[in-house]
Each structure stands twice: as structure tokens, then as C-alpha cells.
Design an enzyme around this catalytic site. Structure first.
Site, PDB file in Angstrom:
ATOM      1  N   THR A 128       0.808  -1.219   0.000  1.00 55.65           N
ATOM      2  CA  THR A 128       0.000   0.000   0.000  1.00 55.65           C
ATOM      3  C   THR A 128       0.839   1.267   0.000  1.00 55.65           C
ATOM      4  O   THR A 128       0.519   2.230  -0.703  1.00 55.65           O
ATOM      5  CB  THR A 128      -0.953  -0.003   1.206  1.00 55.65           C
ATOM      6  OG1 THR A 128      -1.750  -1.188   1.162  1.00 55.65           O
ATOM      7  CG2 THR A 128      -1.866   1.213   1.187  1.00 55.65           C
ATOM      8  N   ASP A 129       1.926   1.284   0.773  1.00 51.24           N
ATOM      9  CA  ASP A 129       2.706   2.518   0.861  1.00 51.24           C
ATOM     10  C   ASP A 129       3.248   2.955  -0.491  1.00 51.24           C
ATOM     11  O   ASP A 129       3.180   4.129  -0.862  1.00 51.24           O
ATOM     12  CB  ASP A 129       3.820   2.403   1.905  1.00 51.24           C
ATOM     13  CG  ASP A 129       4.707   1.190   1.749  1.00 51.24           C
ATOM     14  OD1 ASP A 129       4.448   0.348   0.864  1.00 51.24           O
ATOM     15  OD2 ASP A 129       5.679   1.064   2.525  1.00 51.24           O
ATOM     16  N   GLY A 130       3.772   2.001  -1.279  1.00 50.43           N
ATOM     17  CA  GLY A 130       4.291   2.350  -2.593  1.00 50.43           C
ATOM     18  C   GLY A 130       3.239   2.974  -3.492  1.00 50.43           C
ATOM     19  O   GLY A 130       3.491   3.972  -4.181  1.00 50.43           O
TER      20      GLY A 130
END
EC number: 3.2.1.-
Length: 341
Positions: A128-130
Site C-alpha cells: 500500500t505505501d508504494g
């Protein structure tokens, strides 16, 4: 995804605890624009890899790229463009690589990026962070270069993040599409995924108030974690339940530092520092009060019993020394902060 990347270093911690504000104050006394431009050029030289077909990717390791790294790279490129140091084509080449490495889930093409690519192998899940970083970079680039396709792609990507990386029960983001209802990680939160200024931008772009709800709920969970310890530090990962939120225990997720202020959580002050939200300010202020009492900052802390041995030299060298050419994570965050100035 959750693998411990062994990325806790003095530079990383010094950079991301929010003390970059003090570092910036120090550097303002010198020719900071030249200094930051040189950092950007070093990062570009060491980590941006060109392919023959007009794509570029960020080298996380030999022959290896990560969506997190690509997201940092796209953010840095867009922000360097704002300063006149990067051109649209620099961003476009990174953008092409992202497009070429999107996931197919249940025979459906998505806008999520594969979390890892090694040689030509594309891993079949996302982080998710990417994808959050990529979405924010698309918004910045779309506005900077007046490019509708970037803004439209950001909308499509954000829609898929809500489709595949969202827990409708907790109203928070999950750590990836694989942490679904069938997974025990469905109720896991990565604290560094709390990005209030990004969530505001996502709302402004899409008009979807769900992003404001996500911002409110995730900031509330982070604030609750901050209140659990006098230091105000938060863990890398936390579990959400009806009873509230608690730090993960060692080795519950990715490694022995899961419940510590470590490789993921050390990004939290950086991403909260630009927010005008009262809760974000309280979290950062509490952390800074803790760190202000320390003569120097060490590479990682336990929440209950911070250790203060192995003190490191003054944080001023973070920007004045040459970037490391062997750790994309440190180099990317240092460069990203320089672009924020």
C-alpha cells in the site's frame, strides 16, 4: 511487503524523526539550493536505472526494484521538477515503468503496482505505501506539467487502493491487497501509512470523502498509540480491534522490531510534519519533546524502555555528506526531505 529490510541506520533515524526541521535551519546558513541540487543529482546518478525502451526504475538492490522505491523516485522527480531540476520526460520514464508493472488480480488489470520486480519477474501482490506515494506523485506531476493523464491515472489508482487495500470494518488502509478478509493481517496497520496531507490531496482530486474518513480514523489510531507511552513513539505495526489499537509484538509481522519505533515508524514524523491537523501536530510535538531531551538520537527505540547508548554524531552531516550509494531507502528519504525545503 513485510520483509525486514535491515534499513535502520544513523542517517535514516536522524532524518525521519522530525529533526530535519532543525537540520534545514542549519543548512539555510549556507548555499542550500546548490546543496540540495547536488543531493538530487547524486541520487539520480546512483539509483535511477535506464532501460532501452524509455523506462527508468529505482534500484533498491542489484536487478531489483520495489513499488516503494518507485514511489519515492516519482515523488522526488516531480518535486525536482518544481525546482526546475527535472523535466517532464524524467518523470515520464519512471511513470512508464510503473505502468508496465501493474498487477493483474483475478484476471482483472488493476492500477496497483507490483511490490517487487527482480530482473523480469513481477511479484503478484502490492504494498500500500508504494501505491500511495505513486498516487501523490501523479497529482504533483499533473499539476506541475498541466498533464491530465497523470491526474486521471491518480484517480484510477486511488480507486483501486480503496478497492483492494481498504478494511471497511475499521475504515483504515491495509498493508496490501494480500491482507484481505481471509488473512490474519486484515486488521494490521502500518503506522507510516498515515499520510494526512496525501489524504487531503486525494480528497481534493477525487471529491471522495472516504479519504477524509480514512485520514480521521487512522490519525486517531496513531494518536491512541502515541498516548500509550511517555515518549510518544509509535511502533512499526499495530493491530486494530474493537478494544482499540495495540503495538504488534516481536516477530508477529516482519521481524523482532515489529512493535518498536523502527524501520517503518521512523517515517511517521516526516509525513506528519507538514499536516495542519491538530492530532498530527500533537503526535509530532510529543515525539520532539522526547527527542529534545536526548543528546543524540540512536538507531531505533523500544517503546517502553528507550535505549540511549551508541550515540551518533551531530545530525548536520546528513545533508552535507555524500549520499550512500548502497542503501536506496536512506538515500531516497534524504533526497525527498531536501526536495521538501
Amino acid at each position: 511487503m513485510l520483509k525486514n529490510k535491515n534499513r535502520i541506520t544513523p542517517i535514516l533515524i536522524l532524518l525521519t524523526i522530525g529533526l530535519f526541521i532543525a537540520i534545514m535551519f542549519y543548512v539555510r546558513g549556507s548555499n542550500n539550493r546548490t546543496l540540495y541540487r547536488n543531493l538530487y543529482r547524486q541520487w539520480e546518478e546512483d539509483y535511477v536505472v535506464e532501460e532501452s525502451d524509455g523506462k527508468t526504475w529505482i534500484k533498491a538492490a542489484p536487478r531489483t526494484s520495489l513499488s516503494e522505491g518507485q514511489g519515492y523516485g516519482m515523488l522526488i522527480s516531480a518535486m525536482a521538477g518544481e525546482k526546475g531540476w527535472a523535466k517532464k520526460e524524467d518523470f515520464q520514464r519512471l511513470y512508464r515503468f510503473y505502468l508496465a508493472n501493474r498487477l493483474t488480480i483475478d484476471d482483472q488489470q488493476t492500477e496497483l503496482m507490483s511490490w517487487k520486480q527482480v530482473d523480469k519477474k513481477v511479484y503478484s501482490t502490492n504494498a500500500t505505501d508504494g501505491d500511495l506515494y505513486i498516487a501523490e506523485s501523479l497529482i504533483k506531476a499533473g499539476k506541475l506539467w498541466n498533464e491530465p493523464k497523470y491526474l486521471q491515472q491518480a484517480k484510477l489508482l486511488l480507486a483501486d487502493i480503496l478497492r483492494y487495500d481498504y478494511n471497511s470494518t475499521t475504515q483504515t488502509l491495509t498493508v496490501g491487497d494480500w491482507a484481505n478478509k481471509k488473512s490474519k493481517y486484515y486488521y494490521l496497520m502500518r503506522t507510516s501509512d498515515v499520510l494526512p496531507t496525501y489524504f487531503d490531496d486525494f480528497y481534493q482530486l477525487t471529491g471522495n470523502s472516504q479519504w477524509l474518513t480514512i485520514k480521521k480514523v487512522m490519525l486517531t489510531k496513531l494518536y491512541q498509540l502515541s498516548k500509550q507511552h511517555s515518549s510518544g513513539l509509535v511502533p512499526d505495526f499495530a493491530w486494530i480491534s474493537k478494544k482499540g489499537v495495540r503495538p504488534a509484538k516481536a516477530n508477529e509481522v516482519a521481524g523482532k522490531n515489529d512493535g518498536d519505533y523502527s524501520g517503518n515508524a521512523c517515517r511517521v514524523p516526516l509525513f506528519l510534519a507538514t499536516s495542519k491537523d491538530a492530532r498530527a501536530k500533537k503526535i509530532v510535538t510529543k515525539m520532539l519533546r522526547f527527542f529534545s531531551k536526548q543528546k543524540q538520537v540512536t538507531a531505533g527505540y523500544q517503546l517502553k524502555k528507550p535505549e540511549f547508548d551508541n550515540l551518533f554524531v551531530s545530525q548536520q552531516y546528513v545533508f552535507t555528506n555524500r549520499l550512500t550509494d548502497t542503501n536506496y531507502y536512506d538515500a531516497a528519504l534524504i533526497t525527498l526531505v531536501a526536495m521538501m525545503e
